[in-house]
Design a protein around this motif. Structure first.
Motif, PDB file in Angstrom:
ATOM      1  N   SER A  46      -7.404   3.620   2.932  1.00 18.02           N
ATOM      2  CA  SER A  46      -6.733   2.320   2.803  1.00 18.02           C
ATOM      3  C   SER A  46      -5.795   2.104   3.989  1.00 18.02           C
ATOM      4  CB  SER A  46      -5.923   2.290   1.510  1.00 18.02           C
ATOM      5  OG  SER A  46      -4.732   3.043   1.673  1.00 18.02           O
ATOM      6  N   HIS A 103     -13.941  -6.662   8.973  1.00 18.84           N
ATOM      7  CA  HIS A 103     -14.427  -5.282   9.085  1.00 18.84           C
ATOM      8  C   HIS A 103     -15.930  -5.172   9.335  1.00 18.84           C
ATOM      9  CE1 HIS A 103     -10.461  -4.657   7.206  1.00 18.84           C
ATOM     10  NE2 HIS A 103     -10.485  -3.533   7.879  1.00 18.84           N
ATOM     11  N   HIS A 126     -11.423   1.740   7.941  1.00 20.72           N
ATOM     12  CA  HIS A 126     -11.236   1.227   6.575  1.00 20.72           C
ATOM     13  C   HIS A 126     -12.594   1.219   5.862  1.00 20.72           C
ATOM     14  CE1 HIS A 126     -10.129  -1.549   3.319  1.00 20.72           C
ATOM     15  NE2 HIS A 126      -8.884  -1.182   3.581  1.00 20.72           N
ATOM     16  N   PHE A 186      -5.416 -13.429  -3.698  1.00 23.16           N
ATOM     17  CA  PHE A 186      -5.832 -12.515  -4.771  1.00 23.16           C
ATOM     18  C   PHE A 186      -4.756 -11.456  -5.029  1.00 23.16           C
ATOM     19  CE2 PHE A 186      -7.599 -10.103  -1.153  1.00 23.16           C
ATOM     20  CZ  PHE A 186      -7.215  -8.818  -1.480  1.00 23.16           C
ATOM     21  N   MET A 187      -3.988 -11.095  -3.999  1.00 22.74           N
ATOM     22  CA  MET A 187      -2.937 -10.089  -4.204  1.00 22.74           C
ATOM     23  C   MET A 187      -1.778 -10.687  -5.008  1.00 22.74           C
ATOM     24  SD  MET A 187      -2.759  -7.819  -0.742  1.00 22.74           S
ATOM     25  CE  MET A 187      -4.265  -7.302   0.085  1.00 22.74           C
ATOM     26  N   TYR A 236     -13.748  -4.793  -6.858  1.00 22.66           N
ATOM     27  CA  TYR A 236     -12.736  -4.510  -5.834  1.00 22.66           C
ATOM     28  C   TYR A 236     -11.548  -5.421  -6.134  1.00 22.66           C
ATOM     29  CZ  TYR A 236     -11.233  -3.575  -0.957  1.00 22.66           C
ATOM     30  OH  TYR A 236     -10.557  -3.182   0.164  1.00 22.66           O
ATOM     31  N   TYR A 276      -0.898  -6.010   6.794  1.00 23.99           N
ATOM     32  CA  TYR A 276      -1.536  -6.830   7.840  1.00 23.99           C
ATOM     33  C   TYR A 276      -0.703  -8.039   8.264  1.00 23.99           C
ATOM     34  CZ  TYR A 276      -6.209  -4.719   6.878  1.00 23.99           C
ATOM     35  OH  TYR A 276      -7.282  -3.883   6.735  1.00 23.99           O
ATOM     36  N   HIS A 325       2.015  -7.351   2.636  1.00 20.94           N
ATOM     37  CA  HIS A 325       0.900  -6.458   2.970  1.00 20.94           C
ATOM     38  C   HIS A 325       1.012  -5.981   4.425  1.00 20.94           C
ATOM     39  CE1 HIS A 325      -3.238  -5.197   3.996  1.00 20.94           C
ATOM     40  NE2 HIS A 325      -3.185  -4.717   2.767  1.00 20.94           N
ATOM     41  N   ASP A 379      -0.241  -1.150   1.047  1.00 20.18           N
ATOM     42  CA  ASP A 379      -1.626  -1.571   0.815  1.00 20.18           C
ATOM     43  C   ASP A 379      -1.706  -2.263  -0.548  1.00 20.18           C
ATOM     44  OD1 ASP A 379      -1.537   0.509  -1.042  1.00 20.18           O
ATOM     45  OD2 ASP A 379      -2.895   1.815   0.053  1.00 20.18           O
ATOM     46  N   SER A 380      -2.896  -2.712  -0.926  1.00 19.96           N
ATOM     47  CA  SER A 380      -2.976  -3.511  -2.148  1.00 19.96           C
ATOM     48  C   SER A 380      -2.645  -2.679  -3.393  1.00 19.96           C
ATOM     49  CB  SER A 380      -4.339  -4.201  -2.284  1.00 19.96           C
ATOM     50  OG  SER A 380      -5.358  -3.308  -2.028  1.00 19.96           O
ATOM     51  N   ASN A 395     -10.033  -7.188  -4.241  1.00 28.05           N
ATOM     52  CA  ASN A 395     -10.220  -8.431  -3.471  1.00 28.05           C
ATOM     53  C   ASN A 395     -11.121  -9.392  -4.239  1.00 28.05           C
ATOM     54  OD1 ASN A 395      -9.277  -6.376  -1.709  1.00 28.05           O
ATOM     55  ND2 ASN A 395      -9.928  -7.550   0.073  1.00 28.05           N
ATOM     56  N   SER A 446      -9.134   0.106  -2.082  1.00 22.44           N
ATOM     57  CA  SER A 446      -9.682   0.995  -1.046  1.00 22.44           C
ATOM     58  C   SER A 446      -9.100   2.404  -1.163  1.00 22.44           C
ATOM     59  CB  SER A 446      -9.381   0.412   0.335  1.00 22.44           C
ATOM     60  OG  SER A 446      -7.988   0.242   0.475  1.00 22.44           O
ATOM     61  N   GLU A 463     -14.059  -0.865   4.184  1.00 23.92           N
ATOM     62  CA  GLU A 463     -14.801  -2.136   4.212  1.00 23.92           C
ATOM     63  C   GLU A 463     -15.734  -2.206   5.415  1.00 23.92           C
ATOM     64  OE1 GLU A 463     -11.857  -5.264   4.118  1.00 23.92           O
ATOM     65  OE2 GLU A 463     -11.086  -4.615   2.183  1.00 23.92           O
TER      66      GLU A 463
HETATM   67  P1  13P Z   1      -5.839  -2.195   1.549  1.00 24.27           P
HETATM   68  O1  13P Z   1      -5.752  -2.139   0.079  1.00 24.27           O
HETATM   69  O2  13P Z   1      -6.403  -0.938   2.162  1.00 24.27           O
HETATM   70  O3  13P Z   1      -4.535  -2.564   2.163  1.00 24.27           O
HETATM   71  O4  13P Z   1      -6.916  -3.306   1.955  1.00 24.27           O
HETATM   72  C1  13P Z   1      -6.769  -4.648   1.682  1.00 24.27           C
HETATM   73  C2  13P Z   1      -7.626  -5.477   2.515  1.00 24.27           C
HETATM   74  O5  13P Z   1      -7.767  -6.659   2.299  1.00 24.27           O
HETATM   75  C3  13P Z   1      -8.321  -4.842   3.628  1.00 24.27           C
HETATM   76  O6  13P Z   1      -9.028  -5.777   4.357  1.00 24.27           O
END
Ligand code: 13P
Ligand code: SF4
Length: 339
Positions: free
Chosen positions: A248, A209, A232, A93-94, A142, A55, A53, A70-71, A144, A159, A234
């Protein structure tokens, strides 16, 4: 291309997120090299790919990751992959979503701390109770969320597609979970479009966020002429309301890559600013970002040991009955997203 300490340092030397003491040096990159080489060798031996990811730590993104994103993008990669083993470097979760999409593959999660304040805020029992209270609603979750929660819901969103999918759902009564701030942003979006949809929602938040405040955007704009503000979904509605771009993590990266501006403020996890600093050392990234302690728990040593000899907790397992119902929920996302 083979990675060397010099080539890795070339990529990471402009990374400035965190304390100046944390800046990458060539010696630091050289110390990471044996782990990188080990991981590359294990990937070959086991026909494995690494999905990471946006992040996670830059030394992972810029060395061993086969795909970053992104996810939504990573879910698509997991769905298309013909590898035998998927190592998902992100949060639990991913990795679970990759397993939902690939029940026959081995999915490995090297993160010993792969929580998420949103995914941890709700469980399947709560969703079952909510469904009794809202029997006429379409339940939208979501991404997540855990596999157990997805199995109790009708449609999954990320997102990158939440606005589009909720707008497209035929039912006017929607229950959205677990992110209350994202739900409020969807409500504002639909109101602007004149939609009559009724959105009820759960009480979860992303601890990263929810911290951002609209006042800091005013301050940054006042002191940085021409700065572009990226947010974002969130984040809270007052923050989203002041953004030049909402999207996203990959959406934000692409927006900066296409922008003519020289100055940006990204209200999201620090990983994004870090990636962009390495790509655009001449551009200015103002304001402060926040680290996600879950995403940043990933490291090269855990990836190497997980690939070599996974512990039981590194192997993602989902009961077949849960996997099948969760897959129906995730597949509806791909159907509505149309790609
Ligand atoms: P994205 O799908 O935008 O990467 O977001 C995942 C996430 O956990 C943002 O906090
Ligand atoms: Fe979860 Fe927030 Fe971390 Fe994303 S940034 S993984 S939503 S806690």
């Amino acid at each position: 291309m083979t990675i060397t300490a010099q080539s890795l340092y070339e990529k990471l030397r402009h990374y400035r997120v965190g304390s100046p003491l944390c800046e990458f040096t060539e010696e630091h990159c050289a110390r990471m090299l044996p782990y990188i080489e080990k991981i590359e060798q294990l990937k070959q031996e086991k026909n494995a790919i690494i999905l990471a990811h946006n992040y996670v730590a830059p030394e992972v993104l810029f060395s061993v990751a086969d795909y970053t994103g992104d996810s939504y993008g990573l879910s698509k990669k997991a769905r298309q992959s013909d590898a035998d083993v998927i190592v998902f470097v992100a949060v639990r979760f991913m990795a679970e979503t990759a397993k939902i999409l690939n029940p026959e593959k081995t999915v490995l999660d090297p993160n010993p701390n792969g929580g998420c304040s949103l995914a941890d805020s709700i469980n399947a029992g709560i969703v079952k109770q909510l469904r009794r209270e809202y029997p006429d609603h379409t339940f939208v979750c979501y991404i997540n969320t855990t596999a157990d929660v997805k199995a109790e819901c009708d449609v999954c969103v990320t997102s990158s597609n939440v606005y589009k999918i909720i707008e497209a759902i035929e039912n006017d009564k929607i229950y959205f979970l677990p992110d209350k701030l994202m739900a409020q942003n969807v409500i504002d979006f639909l109101k602007e479009k004149g939609s009559s949809k009724q959105i009820d929602f759960y009480d979860g938040t992303c601890y990263v966020h929810e911290e951002y405040e609209a006042g800091s955007i005013d301050f940054i704009r006042k002191n940085n002429e021409g700065v572009e503000i990226l947010v974002h979904p969130e984040c809270s509605p007052p923050v989203v309301g002041k953004a030049d771009y909402v999207g996203s993590t990959t959406g934000m990266l692409e927006h900066v890559r296409e922008s003519k501006s020289d100055s940006f403020f990204l209200l999201t996890e620090c990983g994004l600013t870090g990636i962009l600093q390495t790509e655009y050392p001449e551009k200015q990234f103002v304001g402060s970002c926040t680290m996600c302690r879950y995403m940043k728990s990933n490291c090269l040593t855990h990836i190497a040991s997980t690939l070599e000899q996974p512990l039981p907790e590194n192997i993602v397992n989902i009961a077949p009955e849960v996997q099948q119902r969760a897959l129906a929920c995730v597949d509806r996302m791909f159907h509505y997203a149309g790609r």
